[in-house]
Design a protein around this motif. Structure first.
Motif, PDB file in Angstrom:
ATOM      1  N   GLU A 341       0.813  -1.217   0.000  1.00  0.00           N
ATOM      2  CA  GLU A 341       0.000   0.000   0.000  1.00  0.00           C
ATOM      3  C   GLU A 341       0.849   1.270   0.000  1.00  0.00           C
ATOM      4  OE1 GLU A 341      -3.934  -1.804   2.323  1.00  0.00           O
ATOM      5  OE2 GLU A 341      -2.395  -0.751   3.482  1.00  0.00           O
ATOM      6  N   ASP A 343       1.773   3.022  -2.407  1.00  0.00           N
ATOM      7  CA  ASP A 343       1.355   4.016  -3.398  1.00  0.00           C
ATOM      8  C   ASP A 343      -0.078   4.513  -3.204  1.00  0.00           C
ATOM      9  OD1 ASP A 343       3.840   3.857  -4.649  1.00  0.00           O
ATOM     10  OD2 ASP A 343       3.215   2.125  -5.845  1.00  0.00           O
ATOM     11  N   ASN A 344      -0.690   4.158  -2.081  1.00  0.00           N
ATOM     12  CA  ASN A 344      -2.044   4.634  -1.793  1.00  0.00           C
ATOM     13  C   ASN A 344      -2.046   6.148  -1.551  1.00  0.00           C
ATOM     14  OD1 ASN A 344      -2.807   1.990  -1.912  1.00  0.00           O
ATOM     15  ND2 ASN A 344      -3.759   1.903   0.096  1.00  0.00           N
ATOM     16  N   TYR A 345      -3.246   6.712  -1.529  1.00  0.00           N
ATOM     17  CA  TYR A 345      -3.407   8.119  -1.186  1.00  0.00           C
ATOM     18  C   TYR A 345      -3.587   8.296   0.321  1.00  0.00           C
ATOM     19  CZ  TYR A 345      -3.763   9.540  -6.045  1.00  0.00           C
ATOM     20  OH  TYR A 345      -3.474   9.812  -7.357  1.00  0.00           O
ATOM     21  N   THR A 346      -3.825   7.187   1.025  1.00  0.00           N
ATOM     22  CA  THR A 346      -4.003   7.226   2.476  1.00  0.00           C
ATOM     23  C   THR A 346      -3.181   6.109   3.110  1.00  0.00           C
ATOM     24  OG1 THR A 346      -5.886   5.688   2.424  1.00  0.00           O
ATOM     25  CG2 THR A 346      -6.392   8.039   2.244  1.00  0.00           C
ATOM     26  N   THR A 347      -2.962   6.237   4.401  1.00  0.00           N
ATOM     27  CA  THR A 347      -2.384   5.152   5.191  1.00  0.00           C
ATOM     28  C   THR A 347      -3.429   4.753   6.225  1.00  0.00           C
ATOM     29  OG1 THR A 347      -0.100   5.913   4.947  1.00  0.00           O
ATOM     30  CG2 THR A 347      -0.584   4.523   6.841  1.00  0.00           C
ATOM     31  N   LYS A 430     -12.194   1.599   5.153  1.00  0.00           N
ATOM     32  CA  LYS A 430     -10.853   1.790   4.587  1.00  0.00           C
ATOM     33  C   LYS A 430     -10.939   2.090   3.086  1.00  0.00           C
ATOM     34  CE  LYS A 430      -6.327  -0.508   4.416  1.00  0.00           C
ATOM     35  NZ  LYS A 430      -5.488  -1.610   4.917  1.00  0.00           N
ATOM     36  N   GLN A 431     -11.785   1.343   2.412  1.00  0.00           N
ATOM     37  CA  GLN A 431     -11.964   1.530   0.969  1.00  0.00           C
ATOM     38  C   GLN A 431     -12.592   2.892   0.664  1.00  0.00           C
ATOM     39  OE1 GLN A 431     -14.084  -1.730  -0.855  1.00  0.00           O
ATOM     40  NE2 GLN A 431     -14.288  -0.666  -2.801  1.00  0.00           N
ATOM     41  N   GLU A 434     -10.159   5.889   1.344  1.00  0.00           N
ATOM     42  CA  GLU A 434      -9.171   5.984   0.252  1.00  0.00           C
ATOM     43  C   GLU A 434      -9.808   6.659  -0.963  1.00  0.00           C
ATOM     44  OE1 GLU A 434      -5.765   5.267  -2.270  1.00  0.00           O
ATOM     45  OE2 GLU A 434      -5.944   5.276  -0.102  1.00  0.00           O
ATOM     46  N   GLU A 435     -11.061   6.254  -1.287  1.00  0.00           N
ATOM     47  CA  GLU A 435     -11.767   6.852  -2.443  1.00  0.00           C
ATOM     48  C   GLU A 435     -11.998   8.348  -2.239  1.00  0.00           C
ATOM     49  OE1 GLU A 435     -15.402   4.676  -2.815  1.00  0.00           O
ATOM     50  OE2 GLU A 435     -14.405   2.811  -3.429  1.00  0.00           O
ATOM     51  N   LYS A 438      -8.643  10.234  -2.414  1.00  0.00           N
ATOM     52  CA  LYS A 438      -8.130  10.197  -3.788  1.00  0.00           C
ATOM     53  C   LYS A 438      -8.874  11.183  -4.687  1.00  0.00           C
ATOM     54  CE  LYS A 438      -6.932   6.940  -7.483  1.00  0.00           C
ATOM     55  NZ  LYS A 438      -6.938   5.523  -7.918  1.00  0.00           N
TER      56      LYS A 438
END
Length: 561
Positions: A341, A343-347, A430-431, A434-435, A438
Motif C-alpha cells: 500500500e 502508493d495509496n493516497y491514504t495510510t 478503509k476503501q 481511500e476513495e 483520492k
C-alpha cells in the motif's frame, strides 16, 4: 520537498511600515504577512498586553455559567471539574479546580479512563457524580457533542456547564451553559481558544465578581500556555497574549508540577517549542500509559517534594510510551509494505494489540515516512478505535464526515481526529476513505511543503535584525518562526555529516564578495552532503547556538536545492 514562496505583500505598504518602525524591509514583509500594517498594530504585536484580552462576558452563556457557579457556592453544592485526559483537558481541569478551591471548598476532579470510558463525557463519570452527591459538573475540553449524556445527567439531578472549543454538531446539548466560541450563535471576537483557554475566560469572569484583576489571575497562565502549545491552536490574537505571559510564568515562577518537570531539563529559558517537545509529552504520557489523574495530581500539587515524586512516575510513563511508539511504528511500516500500500493516497493500518494510548503519535510518525492522511486503528472493547492525522492543507475531519455511514462516532479538528467503528465496517471504511481522499485531495499536498516567508540575503543578517526577529516570539501556528531562502551559496569545503548516526549536516556557508562565513546545521539532512559540491540554494531559519559558553547566530537549514 516542495518550496513555496508566500505571497509577497504590497511594496508601498511594506516600505511605509519599515520606515514607521525603523526596521529592515524583510522584517516589514514578515509583519504584513501576519496582518500587521500600522505602527499601532505592530506595537500591540511586539508588546502584548493582558489589558487587550477580550471581555469574557462577550462569550455566549457566560452570564448563565457564572450565575450557576455562584448558586452552587451559595448552596454549598459539590462541584465536579471534569476534563479530557490529554494536555488541554488535564491543564484545564487543573486550572479550574485550583481556582475554584480558592473560593469554595467542595471541589473534586474527574478524568475519564482512556481505555475504560474513552474520550469525553462518560456515563460512568455522570454516575460517579450522582453517587457522590455532585450536583454540578463543569466539563472542559469536551462535551459539545454529549447530547444524550447531558440529558441523562439532568434526569439524575446533575447540571452541566460545558467549556469546549471543538466544532459543534447541528444540535448542542441542553446544558445550563455552553461556553464555546465556535458556536454559530456566539459573537465572541476570538474563535481559536483551546479548552483550557475557554476555562480561563470562565475564571476571568468569576474573578470580576471577586474584584480580581487580570494580573491576579496571571499565575494560572503557565497552564494555559502549556495547553495552547500542546493543542497546536493558532498563536494569534488572545492566544498570543496568553502564551506570551504564560511563558513568563513558566520561566519565572511556575507551579510546582511544571517546576518538577522543568527540573529534569538542562535549560534556563523555555520556548513554545520546548513546551511542545518536553513538557507536553510528559503530561500526555500519564493519560496514554496509566491515567490522566496523575497529570492533574502533578499540576495541582502544593508540595514540591511530592510534585517531584509524581513527576518521576510520569517520567517513567513517558519512557514506556517511547518504547511502545517505536515498536508499533515499525510494525505499522511493515504492514504497509506487506499489503503493498506504499502508493495509496491514504495510510490505514490496524492491529488489535497496539496500545491505544500511542496510536495518535504513531499516525504522526507514519506521515513522516508516507506523507498522506493517516489512520491507525486498534481494538477498544468490542469496537475498533482510531487516531487520524492529516497533511498540511487537507481537512481530515471533512473527509471522515463523508465516510460517516461506516463510523459509530468521531470528533476532532481539520488535522487531527478520533473515531470508533465496528470490526465488520473496517474494510468498507478503509476503501471509502481511500476513495474520498483520492478524489478530493490536491495531489501537490502529498509532497511535504516548505513555506518560505521571504528571500533574505545572508549579508543582511545583523544583530539588530535577529533581535527584532526574536521579539516576534512566541512562535506557533499562524505565527510560525520565519523561514528564509538564500540563493547561490557555497560550502567552504569542510561540510560534514554529524550525529551518532551521521544523519545531520554541519556546514560553514560562504557568501558574497567578502566571503563571510555562516555556521549552519541541517537536522536530518545528512544525506544531502552530495548536494553541496557547487553553488546551492538553502531554505533556513535563524537561531542561536551556545557552545562552551559562547553564543553565536546559526542558520538552521530546512532543505537544500
Amino acid at each position: 520537498m516542495r518550496w513555496t514562496l508566500k505571497e509577497q505583500p504590497n511594496t508601498e505598504t511594506t516600505l511605509s511600515l519599515a520606515k514607521a518602525l525603523n526596521i529592515d524591509k524583510t522584517l516589514a514583509i514578515l509583519l504584513v504577512q501576519r496582518g500587521i500594517t500600522t505602527f499601532n498594530e505592530a506595537k500591540k504585536y511586539f508588546r502584548p498586553s493582558l489589558n487587550d484580552l477580550h471581555d469574557p462576558y462577550l462569550m455566549k452563556d457566560m452570564e448563565l455559567a457564572v450565575k450557576r457557579i455562584e448558586t452552587a457556592i451559595t448552596n454549598n453544592e459539590n462541584i465536579l471539574v471534569y476534563g479530557d485526559y490529554d494536555v488541554d483537558g488535564t491543564t484545564a481541569v487543573s486550572l479550574m479546580a485550583s481556582y475554584l478551591r480558592t473560593i469554595h471548598p467542595n471541589i473534586a476532579t474527574y478524568i475519564p479512563d482512556r481505555y475504560d470510558e474513552g474520550y469525553g463525557v462518560s456515563y460512568k463519570g455522570i454516575d460517579f457524580a450522582h453517587d457522590n452527591d455532585f450536583t454540578l459538573i463543569i466539563a472542559l475540553d469536551c462535551g459539545i457533542k454529549a447530547i444524550e449524556k447531558v440529558a441523562y445527567a439532568k434526569e439524575k439531578g446533575v447540571d452541566f456547564i460545558i467549556c469546549d472549543h471543538h466544532k459543534p454538531g447541528k444540535e448542542i446539548p441542553k446544558a445550563v451553559a455552553i461556553l464555546n466560541p465556535k458556536r454559530v450563535d456566539c459573537d465572541y471576537p476570538y474563535k481559536e481558544l483551546c479548552g483550557c483557554g475557554v476555562g480561563f475566560k470562565l475564571i476571568q469572569s468569576l474573578g470580576l465578581k471577586y474584584n480580581q484583576t487580570i494580573e491576579d489571575l496571571a499565575e494560572y497562565l503557565d497552564l494555559v500556555a502549556t495547553a495552547i502549545a500542546a493543542d497546536i491552536v493558532p498563536i494569534t490574537g488572545e492566544n498570543r497574549i496568553l502564551t506570551y505571559y504564560g511563558l513568563e510564568v513558566i520561566n519565572s515562577n511556575p507551579r510546582n508540577g511544571i517546576k518538577a518537570l522543568i527540573n529534569k531539563l538542562n535549560k534556563k529559558q523555555l520556548t513554545v517549542t520546548d513546551v511542545v517537545f518536553t513538557i507536553a509529552p510528559r503530561i500526555n504520557a500519564a493519560g496514554r500509559i496509566k491515567h490522566g489523574n496523575y497529570a492533574v495530581e502533578l499540576l495541582t500539587e502544593f508540595d514540591f517534594d511530592t510534585a517531584i515524586e509524581v513527576a518521576n512516575n510520569i517520567e517513567q510513563f513517558n519512557s514506556d510510551r517511547k518504547v511502545l511508539d517505536k515498536s508499533i511504528t515499525e510494525e505499522a511500516l511493515q504492514q504497509i509494505k506487506n499489503n503493498k500500500e506504499e502508493d495509496n493516497y491514504t495510510t490505514i493500518v490496524y492491529d488489535e494489540n497496539w496500545h491505544k494510548g500511542v496510536i495518535g503519535i504513531v499516525a504522526s510518525r507514519l506521515i513522516e515516512t508516507y506523507y498522506r492522511p493517516t489512520l491507525v486503528f486498534t481494538k477498544s472493547g468490542d469496537k475498533l478505535a482510531a487516531s487520524a492525522r492529516s497533511v498540511k492543507g487537507f481537512d481530515v475531519y471533512n473527509a471522515l464526515e463523508q465516510c460517516s455511514d461506516f463510523i459509530e462516532q468521531f470528533g476532532g479538528h481539520k488535522y487531527a481526529a478520533g473515531l470508533t467503528l465496528t470490526k465488520e465496517n473496517y474494510l468498507p471504511f478503509k476503501q471509502k476513505f481511500e476513495e474520498v481522499v483520492k478524489s478530493t485531495i490536491d495531489k501537490e499536498l502529498l509532497i511535504p511543503e516548505i513555506s518560505i516567508d521571504a528571500e533574505l540575503n545572508l549579508m543582511n543578517i545583523t544583530p539588530k535584525f535577529y533581535r527584532i526577529l526574536k521579539q516576534m516570539e512566541p512562535f506557533g501556528p499562524q505565527n510560525m518562526k520565519p523561514v528564509f531562502k538564500a540563493t547561490d551559496v557555497r560550502d567552504n569545503g569542510f561540510g560534514k555529516q554529524v550525529g551518532t548516526d551521521k544523519s545531520h549536516l554541519k556546514l560553514n556557508i560562504i557568501y558574497g564578495s567578502d566571503r563571510k562565513t555562516y555556521n549552519a546545521i541541517g537536522f536530518g539532512l545528512g544525506d544531502k552532503l552530495h548536494s553541496i559540491q557547487n553553488e546551492f540554494n538553502i531554505a533556513y531559519s535563524l537561531d542561536e547556538n551556545t557552545w562552551n559558553g559562547y553564543t553565536s547566530l546559526q542558520l538552521v537549514l530546512k532543505d537544500i536545492q
